[in-house]
Design an enzyme around this catalytic site. Structure first.
Site, mmCIF file in Angstrom:
data_model
loop_
_atom_site.group_PDB
_atom_site.id
_atom_site.type_symbol
_atom_site.label_atom_id
_atom_site.label_comp_id
_atom_site.label_asym_id
_atom_site.label_seq_id
_atom_site.Cartn_x
_atom_site.Cartn_y
_atom_site.Cartn_z
ATOM 1 N N LYS A 86 1.157 -1.492 0.244
ATOM 2 C CA LYS A 86 -0.031 -0.243 0.311
ATOM 3 C C LYS A 86 1.291 1.342 -0.048
ATOM 4 O O LYS A 86 1.979 1.111 0.665
ATOM 5 C CB LYS A 86 -0.997 -0.002 1.192
ATOM 6 C CG LYS A 86 -0.340 -0.163 2.938
ATOM 7 C CD LYS A 86 -1.081 0.105 4.193
ATOM 8 C CE LYS A 86 -0.330 -0.050 5.200
ATOM 9 N NZ LYS A 86 -0.979 -0.432 5.982
ATOM 10 N N TYR A 141 15.021 30.347 6.331
ATOM 11 C CA TYR A 141 14.011 31.020 7.770
ATOM 12 C C TYR A 141 13.682 31.467 9.471
ATOM 13 O O TYR A 141 14.433 30.794 9.162
ATOM 14 C CB TYR A 141 12.384 30.535 7.100
ATOM 15 C CG TYR A 141 12.300 31.022 5.602
ATOM 16 C CD1 TYR A 141 11.691 31.614 5.125
ATOM 17 C CD2 TYR A 141 11.801 29.698 5.059
ATOM 18 C CE1 TYR A 141 11.659 31.760 3.701
ATOM 19 C CE2 TYR A 141 11.681 29.382 3.590
ATOM 20 C CZ TYR A 141 10.809 30.712 3.275
ATOM 21 O OH TYR A 141 11.105 31.036 2.010
HETATM 22 C C1 LIG Z 1 0.186 -1.402 6.700
HETATM 23 C C2 LIG Z 1 -0.521 -2.588 7.348
HETATM 24 C C3 LIG Z 1 0.294 -3.897 7.840
HETATM 25 C C4 LIG Z 1 1.808 -4.100 7.748
HETATM 26 O O1 LIG Z 1 1.956 -3.237 9.083
HETATM 27 P P1 LIG Z 1 3.630 -3.561 8.954
HETATM 28 O O2 LIG Z 1 3.624 -3.244 10.118
HETATM 29 O O3 LIG Z 1 4.283 -2.197 8.051
HETATM 30 O O4 LIG Z 1 4.178 -4.520 8.123
HETATM 31 C C5 LIG Z 1 -0.246 -5.194 7.731
HETATM 32 N N1 LIG Z 1 -2.439 -5.149 7.982
HETATM 33 C C6 LIG Z 1 -2.750 -3.626 7.815
HETATM 34 C C7 LIG Z 1 -3.706 -4.153 7.694
HETATM 35 C C8 LIG Z 1 -2.022 -2.998 7.348
HETATM 36 O O5 LIG Z 1 -2.789 -1.830 7.819
#
Ligand SMILES: *Cc1c(COP(=O)(O)O)cnc(C)c1O
Length: 391
Positions: free
Chosen positions: A45, A277
C-alpha cells in the site's frame, strides 16, 4: 513517471530515491524463512511504502510473496492492471465503492460489517463471479473489524451470502495493537480474542483456510501471531518495526531505500550569518554552507530543522552534518564546516540509506524527527524520482 523520461532524468540529477529491488526480494525471502510454513503477504500500500507500487510488488513476488496486501481498491486494481497474478487483498473501503471491479479483477476483499457483505454479494451477482472475502474481527485495536459483540452478525451475514452462492469466505483476520512492541501483554489478549472469534465462526460452519493476524512486528517477534499468513509491510522494505531493536540487520533485513541529492550551491559566509527562514541557525564561525534541493514538499519533515543529519561526500572528506536552519518547501541548508574548498555544487549528499557507508538510516531520521521510519519513507514526494537498482 519513469527514469527514462528526460524530465525525470533531470530531476534524478538533483535528487533521487534509489530503491534496491534485490533488497526487497531478499527481505521477503528472509521473512518467509522466519515464518514458514506460514505464507507471506507483502504489503505494498501507499506506493509500496514510497518505494513504488508495482516495482516493489514484483520484487516481493520474486522473493517468494504469494500474496500482496493493499489498503484501497484502486491500489489492488493497479497491481492487476500491471499484470501481477498473485493473490491480492484490499481491506479498507467505504460504501458505494466499485467492488464489482475488484471481483472482476480476482481481488480478495475484506468485510468488517454486514453492509459490506451486502455490497460484495451485489457485486458478485452483477459480474457473475463468486467474490472472495476475508472477515475482519476487532480484537482490540478499535480500528477496522467487527467488535466481538457484532462478530456473530457479520459471520452469519457472510455465511448466508455464501449459501446463496455469492461469496467464498477465504480468510478470518485481525490486526495488532502493539506492532512496535508485540511482546506487550495486550498481544496475548488479542490472540485469545482472535481464537474466540475463530471458534465462533467454526461453530457456525465458517472455517476458512487462511487466518492472518501478524504485521512486521508480530511476525518477527511473536511466533503465536503468525497463523497461516503474515502481512509484512515495513519488513519488506528492510526497516525494523521495533524501535527497541532498531537495527534491522539483527533480523536479517536490509533497508531498500537510499535518498540522495546533490549540492545545488556552496558558499563561504562569515561567523554570525543567519541561515534559512527565521534564522533558526546562525553560523558559529566562518564556514561553508551547502544547499540541498529537497524540502518538505519532497517529504523532508520540517521537524528535521536543526535535527536530522546527512552525509556529504566532498573531494577529500566525507562528513556527517546536521541540517542547519529551517527546512523549506524545496530546499534546506547544511553547514559544511570551516574547512577549505573541499565541497562544491554537484557533490553527493545522502540523507538516509542502509547505513553501512556512514550515512544515517530512515530510523535515525525517524528518531530525529520524532516519528517512525514508516512515515519517513512513505512521505517521499512525487517530485523525487525513484531509481531502481539491484533487480
Ligand atoms: C499497513 C498494514 C500492515 C503492514 O504493517 P507493517 O507494520 O508495516 O508490517 C499489515 N496489516 C494491516 C491491516 C495494515 O494496515
Amino acid at each position: 513517471m519513469t527514469y527514462r523520461d528526460p524530465a525525470v532524468a533531470a530531476a534524478a540529477l538533483r535528487a533521487a530515491a534509489r530503491v534496491d529491488l534485490g533488497a526487497i526480494s531478499s527481505n521477503v525471502a528472509r521473512v518467509k524463512e522466519i515464518v514458514g510454513p506460514a505464507e507471506v503477504m507483502a504489503v505494498v500500500k501507499a506506493e509500496g511504502y514510497g518505494h513504488g507500487l508495482v516495482q516493489s510488488a514484483l520484487a516481493a513476488v520474486e522473493g517468494g510473496a504469494t500474496w500482496l496486501g493493499v489498503a484501497f481498491l484502486e491500489e489492488a486494481v493497479a497491481l492487476r492492471a500491471a499484470g501481477i497474478g498473485v493473490r491480492i487483498l484490499c481491506w479498507l473501503g467505504t460504501p458505494g465503492e466499485p467492488v464489482a471491479e475488484a471481483v472482476t479483477a480476482d481481488i480478495d476483499v475484506s468485510a468488517s460489517a454486514p453492509w459490506a457483505i451486502a455490497e460484495i454479494a451485489n457485486a458478485a451477482l452483477e459480474v457473475g463471479r463468486v467474490a472472495r472475502v476475508h472477515l475482519k474481527v476487532d480484537t482490540g485495536l478499535s480500528r477496522g473489524g467487527a467488535v466481538m459483540g457484532d462478530w456473530p452478525e457479520l459471520v452469519q451475514a457472510a455465511a448466508k451470502a455464501r449459501a446463496e452462492g455469492y461469496v467464498e469466505i477465504v480468510g478470518l483476520w485481525s490486526h495488532l495493537v502493539h506492532g512496535s512492541n508485540p511482546a506487550h501483554p495486550t498481544t496475548a489478549l488479542q490472540i485469545g480474542a482472535f481464537n474466540d472469534a475463530l471458534s465462533y465462526a467454526a461453530s457456525v460452519g465458517v472455517t476458512p483456510q487462511i487466518r492472518h493476524f501478524a504485521n512486521s512486528g508480530g511476525l518477527l517477534l511473536v511466533p503465536g501471531t503468525r497463523f497461516d499468513l503474515v502481512r509484512a509491510g515495513l519488513a519488506t522494505y528492510g526497516l525494523s518495526p521495533v524501535p527497541d531493536q532498531r537495527d534491522s540487520a539483527s533480523f536479517g533485513l536490509r533497508p531498500a531505500m537510499t535518498l540522495t541529492a546533490r549540492l545545488a550551491l556552496t558558499k563561504k559566509v562569515p561567523a554570525g550569518t543567519g541561515v534559512s527562514y527565521s534564522h533558526r541557525y546562525v553560523t558559529p564561525v566562518p564556514t561553508m554552507l551547502g544547499l540541498v534541493p529537497l524540502g518538505y514538499a519532497d517529504g523532508v519533515p520540517r521537524t528535521a530543522t536543526n535535527n536530522a543529519e546527512v552525509l556529504v561526500r566532498g573531494r577529500s572528506s566525507t562528513v556527517r552534518r546536521t541540517i542547519s536552519g529551517t527546512v523549506c518547501m524545496d530546499q534546506f541548508v547544511v553547514d559544511l564546516g570551516p574547512g577549505d574548498d573541499d565541497f562544491a555544487a554537484g557533490d553527493d549528499v545522502v540523507l538516509f540509506g542502509p547505513g553501512d557507508r556512514g550515512e544515517p538510516t530512515a530510523q535515525d531520521w525517524a528518531d530525529a524527527c520524532d516519528t517512525i521510519s514508516y512515515e519517513i519513507v512513505t512521505r517521499i514526494g512525487v517530485r523525487v524520482p525513484r531509481v531502481y537498482e539491484g533487480a
